[in-house]
Design a protein around this motif. Structure first.
Motif, mmCIF file in Angstrom:
data_model
loop_
_atom_site.group_PDB
_atom_site.id
_atom_site.type_symbol
_atom_site.label_atom_id
_atom_site.label_comp_id
_atom_site.label_asym_id
_atom_site.label_seq_id
_atom_site.Cartn_x
_atom_site.Cartn_y
_atom_site.Cartn_z
ATOM 1 N N PRO A 11 22.047 7.354 -18.272
ATOM 2 C CA PRO A 11 22.034 6.294 -16.912
ATOM 3 C C PRO A 11 21.158 6.850 -15.959
ATOM 4 O O PRO A 11 20.072 5.596 -15.870
ATOM 5 N N ARG A 18 12.397 3.700 -14.466
ATOM 6 C CA ARG A 18 12.970 2.123 -14.349
ATOM 7 C C ARG A 18 11.854 2.611 -13.008
ATOM 8 O O ARG A 18 11.375 1.776 -12.904
ATOM 9 N N ASP A 34 16.883 1.161 -6.648
ATOM 10 C CA ASP A 34 16.465 0.918 -7.632
ATOM 11 C C ASP A 34 16.446 1.492 -8.497
ATOM 12 O O ASP A 34 17.444 1.469 -10.028
ATOM 13 N N TRP A 36 19.537 3.381 -8.577
ATOM 14 C CA TRP A 36 21.472 2.738 -8.736
ATOM 15 C C TRP A 36 21.696 1.657 -9.547
ATOM 16 O O TRP A 36 22.310 1.461 -10.561
ATOM 17 N N GLU A 37 20.784 0.497 -9.223
ATOM 18 C CA GLU A 37 20.763 -0.369 -9.729
ATOM 19 C C GLU A 37 20.631 -0.182 -10.663
ATOM 20 O O GLU A 37 21.369 -1.323 -11.581
ATOM 21 N N THR A 38 19.294 -0.024 -11.334
ATOM 22 C CA THR A 38 19.748 0.386 -12.806
ATOM 23 C C THR A 38 20.584 1.835 -13.178
ATOM 24 O O THR A 38 20.844 1.580 -14.807
ATOM 25 N N LYS A 40 24.003 1.900 -13.182
ATOM 26 C CA LYS A 40 24.822 1.294 -13.469
ATOM 27 C C LYS A 40 24.722 -0.695 -13.921
ATOM 28 O O LYS A 40 25.298 -0.302 -14.951
ATOM 29 N N LYS A 41 23.373 -0.861 -14.198
ATOM 30 C CA LYS A 41 23.603 -2.085 -15.581
ATOM 31 C C LYS A 41 23.345 -1.319 -16.408
ATOM 32 O O LYS A 41 23.484 -2.240 -17.648
ATOM 33 N N PHE A 42 22.654 -0.352 -17.056
ATOM 34 C CA PHE A 42 22.840 0.287 -17.363
ATOM 35 C C PHE A 42 23.774 1.488 -18.342
ATOM 36 O O PHE A 42 23.434 1.668 -19.504
ATOM 37 N N ILE A 109 15.705 -0.918 -20.643
ATOM 38 C CA ILE A 109 15.357 -1.298 -19.343
ATOM 39 C C ILE A 109 14.457 -2.486 -18.964
ATOM 40 O O ILE A 109 15.044 -3.731 -18.639
ATOM 41 N N ASN A 112 16.508 -5.105 -21.884
ATOM 42 C CA ASN A 112 18.465 -5.362 -22.391
ATOM 43 C C ASN A 112 17.864 -5.527 -23.970
ATOM 44 O O ASN A 112 19.116 -6.628 -24.232
#
Length: 189
Positions: A11, A18, A34, A36-38, A40-42, A109, A112
């Protein structure tokens, strides 16, 4: 191996990729947001990639030790040639696996994809761009190892504060145009 995102927690490697991709493409980004968003998302997919990485590295180490001992004990009359051949095959596998990591997190990223497809397309990119990938890995290895030859303390400082960033930027500047050129038209069909 840490300057090419292999041993790093998946992660975190996705989040850093990203940020570096945004820098390479000239887009604005917010470092912490950005990342932390990435992250969490992936999280799940990149964690699966990390677990696979650790398993492959452990199995590769076991294979190298096994085949060296096998060639020495059970096939002594062709020991040298067989050992070189078997170790060459194992090291080629490891090299291709490292080359795949130049592309994995960018494919994750940007598109997906499933983990299976990430490995599939990364493998294809590692083969069709084998020699340029080899040069990039060599350059990153040189950037990482050379300062340690000068002085241990200087090498550690360069490694911690410079090598991660420089190698990450080099990898992203090299791989993103290739993915954009070869993969983007295939996805948009």
């Amino acid at each position: 191996l840490m300057t090419i995102p292999i041993v790093v927690l998946g992660p975190a490697a996705a989040g850093i990729t990203r940020l570096l991709k945004a820098m390479v493409t000239g887009r604005h980004f917010f470092v912490w947001g950005d990342f932390w968003e990435t992250f969490k998302k992936f999280f799940l997919k990149s964690l699966v990639i990390s677990v696979i990485d650790v398993l492959v590295l452990i199995i590769s180490g076991i294979a190298i030790n096994f085949y060296i001992k096998f060639a020495e004990e059970y096939v002594p009359f062709i020991r040298g040639g067989l050992k070189v051949f078997i170790l060459g095959v194992v090291f080629m596998f490891i090299l291709i696996f490292v080359m795949m990591h130049l592309y994995m997190y960018q494919l994750l990223i940007q598109y997906n994809l499933s983990v299976r497809k990430i490995y599939k397309y990364s493998f294809v990119f590692s083969l069709i761009r084998f020699f340029p990938n080899l040069l990039i890995i060599g350059l990153c290895a040189l950037i990482t190892i050379l300062p340690f030859n000068l002085h241990l303390l200087a090498g550690s400082a360069v490694y911690l504060f410079v090598a991660f960033g420089i190698c990450g930027v080099i990898i992203n500047y090299y791989t993103w145009p290739a993915i954009n050129k070869h993969f983007e038209p295939m996805i948009n069909k």
